[in-house]
Each structure stands twice: as C-alpha cells, then as structure tokens.
Design a protein around this motif. Sequence first.
Motif, mmCIF file in Angstrom:
data_model
loop_
_atom_site.group_PDB
_atom_site.id
_atom_site.type_symbol
_atom_site.label_atom_id
_atom_site.label_comp_id
_atom_site.label_asym_id
_atom_site.label_seq_id
_atom_site.Cartn_x
_atom_site.Cartn_y
_atom_site.Cartn_z
ATOM 1 N N TYR A 1 0.806 -1.219 0.000
ATOM 2 C CA TYR A 1 0.000 0.000 0.000
ATOM 3 C C TYR A 1 0.840 1.270 0.000
ATOM 4 O O TYR A 1 0.349 2.348 0.272
ATOM 5 C CB TYR A 1 -0.958 -0.028 1.192
ATOM 6 C CG TYR A 1 -1.886 -1.204 1.091
ATOM 7 C CD1 TYR A 1 -2.875 -1.220 0.103
ATOM 8 C CD2 TYR A 1 -1.741 -2.305 1.907
ATOM 9 C CE1 TYR A 1 -3.714 -2.317 -0.041
ATOM 10 C CE2 TYR A 1 -2.575 -3.403 1.779
ATOM 11 C CZ TYR A 1 -3.563 -3.402 0.798
ATOM 12 O OH TYR A 1 -4.389 -4.478 0.650
ATOM 13 N N ALA A 2 2.097 1.118 -0.323
ATOM 14 C CA ALA A 2 2.988 2.277 -0.313
ATOM 15 C C ALA A 2 2.879 3.037 -1.626
ATOM 16 O O ALA A 2 2.553 2.484 -2.666
ATOM 17 C CB ALA A 2 4.419 1.817 -0.089
ATOM 18 N N GLY A 3 3.163 4.331 -1.570
ATOM 19 C CA GLY A 3 3.396 5.116 -2.757
ATOM 20 C C GLY A 3 2.188 5.650 -3.469
ATOM 21 O O GLY A 3 1.048 5.479 -3.033
ATOM 22 N N ALA A 4 2.463 6.346 -4.583
ATOM 23 C CA ALA A 4 1.429 6.954 -5.408
ATOM 24 C C ALA A 4 1.555 6.433 -6.828
ATOM 25 O O ALA A 4 2.651 6.266 -7.341
ATOM 26 C CB ALA A 4 1.582 8.478 -5.383
ATOM 27 N N GLU A 5 0.402 6.180 -7.455
ATOM 28 C CA GLU A 5 0.393 5.648 -8.826
ATOM 29 C C GLU A 5 0.442 6.757 -9.848
ATOM 30 O O GLU A 5 -0.103 7.837 -9.647
ATOM 31 C CB GLU A 5 -0.909 4.897 -9.083
ATOM 32 C CG GLU A 5 -1.064 3.623 -8.315
ATOM 33 C CD GLU A 5 -2.410 2.992 -8.629
ATOM 34 O OE1 GLU A 5 -3.246 3.631 -9.293
ATOM 35 O OE2 GLU A 5 -2.619 1.858 -8.172
ATOM 36 N N LEU A 6 1.014 6.461 -11.030
ATOM 37 C CA LEU A 6 0.797 7.333 -12.194
ATOM 38 C C LEU A 6 1.043 6.526 -13.453
ATOM 39 O O LEU A 6 1.700 5.489 -13.442
ATOM 40 C CB LEU A 6 1.650 8.597 -12.129
ATOM 41 C CG LEU A 6 3.149 8.504 -12.148
ATOM 42 C CD1 LEU A 6 3.653 8.528 -13.572
ATOM 43 C CD2 LEU A 6 3.666 9.729 -11.424
ATOM 44 N N LYS A 7 0.460 7.006 -14.543
ATOM 45 C CA LYS A 7 0.576 6.323 -15.836
ATOM 46 C C LYS A 7 1.373 7.242 -16.752
ATOM 47 O O LYS A 7 1.066 8.433 -16.870
ATOM 48 C CB LYS A 7 -0.822 6.066 -16.407
ATOM 49 C CG LYS A 7 -0.888 5.059 -17.551
ATOM 50 C CD LYS A 7 -2.298 4.901 -18.092
ATOM 51 C CE LYS A 7 -3.197 4.011 -17.266
ATOM 52 N NZ LYS A 7 -3.303 2.623 -17.735
#
Lengths: 94, 94, 94, 94, 94, 94, 94
Positions: D69-75
């Motif tokens: 559940y760590a971090g931030a997503e991006l595409k």
Amino acid sequence: MLKPLGDRVIIEIVEEEEKTASGIVLPDSAKEKPQQGRVVSVGEGRLLDNGSKTAPDVNEGDRVIFAKYAGAELKHEGKDYLILREDDILAIIG
Amino acid sequence: MLKPLGDRVIIEIVEEEEKTASGIVLPDSAKEKPQQGRVVSVGEGRLLDNGSKTAPDVNEGDRVIFAKYAGAELKHEGKDYLILREDDILAIIG
Amino acid sequence: MLKPLGDRVIIEIVEEEEKTASGIVLPDSAKEKPQQGRVVSVGEGRLLDNGSKTAPDVNEGDRVIFAKYAGAELKHEGKDYLILREDDILAIIG
Amino acid sequence: MLKPLGDRVIIEIVEEEEKTASGIVLPDSAKEKPQQGRVVSVGEGRLLDNGSKTAPDVNEGDRVIFAKYAGAELKHEGKDYLILREDDILAIIG
Amino acid sequence: MLKPLGDRVIIEIVEEEEKTASGIVLPDSAKEKPQQGRVVSVGEGRLLDNGSKTAPDVNEGDRVIFAKYAGAELKHEGKDYLILREDDILAIIG
Amino acid sequence: MLKPLGDRVIIEIVEEEEKTASGIVLPDSAKEKPQQGRVVSVGEGRLLDNGSKTAPDVNEGDRVIFAKYAGAELKHEGKDYLILREDDILAIIG
Amino acid sequence: MLKPLGDRVIIEIVEEEEKTASGIVLPDSAKEKPQQGRVVSVGEGRLLDNGSKTAPDVNEGDRVIFAKYAGAELKHEGKDYLILREDDILAIIG
C-alpha cells in the motif's frame, strides 16, 4: 520559595482589572486566547542533546503572554501560580 | 510593545479591502486557505540542537501569507494581532 | 512576487489539456493520485539541525508531479498557485 | 523521463504472470502482502541531518519487493508506475 | 533499598496535613493539579545521544511538586512510593 | 535469492514440531506472544544520522525469537518467509 | 540460552510468595502497578545515533521492578520469562 525545574517557569496570574489597564483585551473568537502573567521564577533552561542547558529567554519580573491551557496550577501562601514550560510563553510585554 | 519569544512572529492582520487591492484573492476551494498580514515583531529565532539560534527569515514590515488557523489572537491598543510560529508563514509578498 | 519561506515551493497548476498532451494520465485507482505543475518560486531550503540550509532539488521552471492533497491554494494576479513543502514534490518531469 | 526526488524510487509494476514465473507467490494471510516490481528510476537519496545525501541501495533495473500500500500511482506513456520511498522497498530479488 | 534507573526518581508521598502546614494548597480547578513529595532516591540521569548521562537536578531529601498522574506506585517496608521520571517533577520547594 | 534492504532481515518460519523439540513453548496469556524462526538473509544494517550503517546483530543461520505480528510474509520457491526489521527480533537462541 | 538483542533484557518472573518476603507489596490503586523479577540475560545495549552502544544499567542476577504491561512472554525449559526493553525497568532492589 518555588524553584521550577528545567525549562519551566512559574507565573503569577495577572488579574482582569490590571489586564484592561495595560490595554490588552482578548477579542471574542474561536481561536486560542492567550493569558497574561508576571514571571516569578525561572528554571535553569532546557537540556540540549549536547548536554548543555540553554539560558531561558524570560527573567523574573517579566510580564508575559502565555497559552491559556498550558501548565499546572498551584496556590502558595495565598497566591495562584502556574508552572509552565518556557515554550508555552508567547511574548514578553516590553 | 510585544516581543515574541523564540521562533514566534507577531502579525498585524491585513483587512479584506487592502487584500483585494494587492491583487491576491483567495479562491473557493476545500483546501486550506492562507491569510495575509504584516509582520510587526519577530522573535530571536528557533533554538537549534547545537545551542545556537537561527536568525528568522522574515523582518518587521514584511507582508506575508500565513496558514489560516495558525497561532493565537490578541488585541493590543485597539488592534488585532496574531502570534504565529515562523514556520506557519508560507511566503513573503515581495 | 511571492517568495516562499524555508523548504516551500510555489507551483503553478498545469491544466488538464496540457497534462494529456504531455502523455501523463492519472489511472482510476483507490491510491493517492499525484498532480502536475510548474515550479514558479523556490524557498531557500530546509534548515538543518547544524544551522545550515539545504539547497532545494527543484528549480524555477521545472515541471513536477506532487502529492494531490498537499499544500495551500492562493490566487495571485488571476492565476492559481499552490504553496507546497519541497518534500511533497514526488518527481521532476525531465 | 521522470526523475524522482530525494529518497524516492519509481517502480514499474510487474504483472501477475511474470510474478508466477519467478517462483514468488503471495500466500493467503491476514498479514501485509508485499508486491513485486522493477526499478525504473532512483532519486539522489535521503538527506541526512549533517547535510549530505545517502546513495540509494537500489539501482535501475533491480527487481524488488515492496510494501503493497505504499506510494502513489501514475501512468506515463501507457505504462503504470509507482513512486515509492526507498524505505518502502523490502528486498531485492537477486 | 530501591535504586531507580536512568532519569527516574523515587518520591515519598507527603501526607495532606503536612502539605497544609507548608502553606501549599491546591485550588479547585479543571487544570492538572500537581502533588507534593520528598525525594528518596535518584537515578544516574538521562542518557544523551552523545552517550553521556546528565546529572539529575534533584537530590535526595528535596521537597518537590510533581505532576499528579505521573509514575508508578509501590509500597516498600510499609511506605508508599512513586517512581517518576525526573521530567515529571515540576519544581523544588526551597 | 532475496536480499533484504537496510535494517531488514528475512526469516524462515520454524514449524511447531521443531519448536516443541527445542523446549520453547509459548504460554497462554493476553501478552504478545513471540515466534521462532531461522535467519535466512540479513540487510546491510540501519543507516545512522552520521551516514554510516550499523552492522546487524544477527547472522544467517541464527535461530531467533521475534515479535509475532511484525513484518510482511512472502512465499519463495515453496517456502514461507517473513521480512522483518532487525528491531523486531527479540532474542537469539544460543 | 537466550541472548536478548539491543536494549532488551530477559527477566525471570518472581513469584508472589517471594515478593511478600522481600517486604514489597503493591497497593490497591488505579495507577500502573509495577512487577518484580530477576534479570537472567542482558543485551549489548541501545544503539546511539553516533554508532556506539551504551552498556546496560542492569546486570544478570539483579532483582528489578518493571512496568507491568511491558514486554513479551515466553516459556523456556519450563520457566516463564519476559523480554523487556531496559527502559521498562524502573528500579533495582539493592
């Protein structure tokens, strides 16, 4: 005589009449409202990580403004005092 | 005169009219909205672990933006002030 | 001009159209979604315990991705800005 | 190109099929389940109190296990990435 | 004999009668009310980050005021004691 | 091979039968119950504020007791492992 | 043999009968009630930020009072032990 320890300061609470005379009035607001007092006794200061102590920024007799809900109350020879940490003192009235 | 202690700063709150004139308008949003003020008095700075104090980054007269819910209010000689920690000041308007 | 204090950075928010053009699209997910912006102004850096300041890792003009709910909004001369701490900036788009 | 700041690392998420092929299967359990990915880009490292930065322990191309559940997503250009702090990376698959 | 560890101090609780005689009375208030005691034994002091220990600010026999809900109680040879951290002691009654 | 990062340690969980044989039985109690395992792999140690790393106190092959709810599980080549921080290891069974 | 790690200490719990004989009785009170034990094994001490370890203040065989709800239980060769951090030990019974 009461000698506060560490970064603590003993404050004599200044009464409401006196407070008005000095021209400081606390406005109506939802914000934290500081109080006024006179410094009675000052500890030797906060212990730093290098083992030395920091001289406090307030002195006996200073008139100060402090955070309202800070500290612990006590009554000594008929007077009310507060024992605060120096960091709870916001400003000196010069 | 009020002399803030440590890393504290006393701010004179800038009124709404003046704020519009300066071209800064706070947008409608769910985010925290900072406020504007003018620095009236500055403490000696934050005490570092090595025992020295850091000179503050703001000076008397600076126009600043600060976090809206920070600090404690007081009224002195008819004017409203806020006592903030320097870290609650976001930016200087140059 | 707005000069951020300490480790703060002022960001100009990049509009959605521009964001698509750069090829970065935020996916549908329950995770925190970062936003994109352009650095407008940078503070002098974070104060370290030894009393020195660290030069910031971002510069004016950098295009950056930052944590979506970070910082405080303000509108200056008709534009929207965010004041963030440098640590809320995740990456520079090179 | 995305350049993560400080102690952050950009991870390309490894798909489920590939994960099985490598022989790592996440068991059924109430415990936190780590995920697998490949390091795409690494920041300059965490800033220490003495002002220096620590070289990161992972390098581009490393296959790593990280806290789910760590971090931030991006595409970016059609691929999914995560921006994590290096401390969220648990182990390198050697 | 009980030897407190680190920054701990053993306090003999001072009874109510004795407390009145000394002229210290605790006022009715919603604030935290400190208590009074006599120091029985003092630890070697707090361990600093540089590995040295700080000599404590209180000595055996000192009469002190301490935060009411601090510490752990024990009864030794028929007397009640409290084991406090030195930081829970507010002031010495000189 | 799995190489844990920083102050992390990979533990192979020791089965119940083996645990009884070693004479260690966990009593019925409301207290936290530690578990037993064998160290499989050890990180390079915790990064200190002065930039150096501390050599870990456990070695590959050590039989250890660790806090039950610590760490993250994973299965690698058919075996269950835990990735813990070294500080979650309570004791070595000598 | 069990070797505790870091600043941990293994304590053999002292039974109630033995406790009464030593003249220490825990009073009825809402305060935290410490317990008594004998030190069985001591770790190498707490790691300081400068990378050195501090020698522990308790030794094998010391009879100690410790915070009641601290630590983790285990049974080894038919006896009950607690693994505590040294900081949970309040005092040595001399």
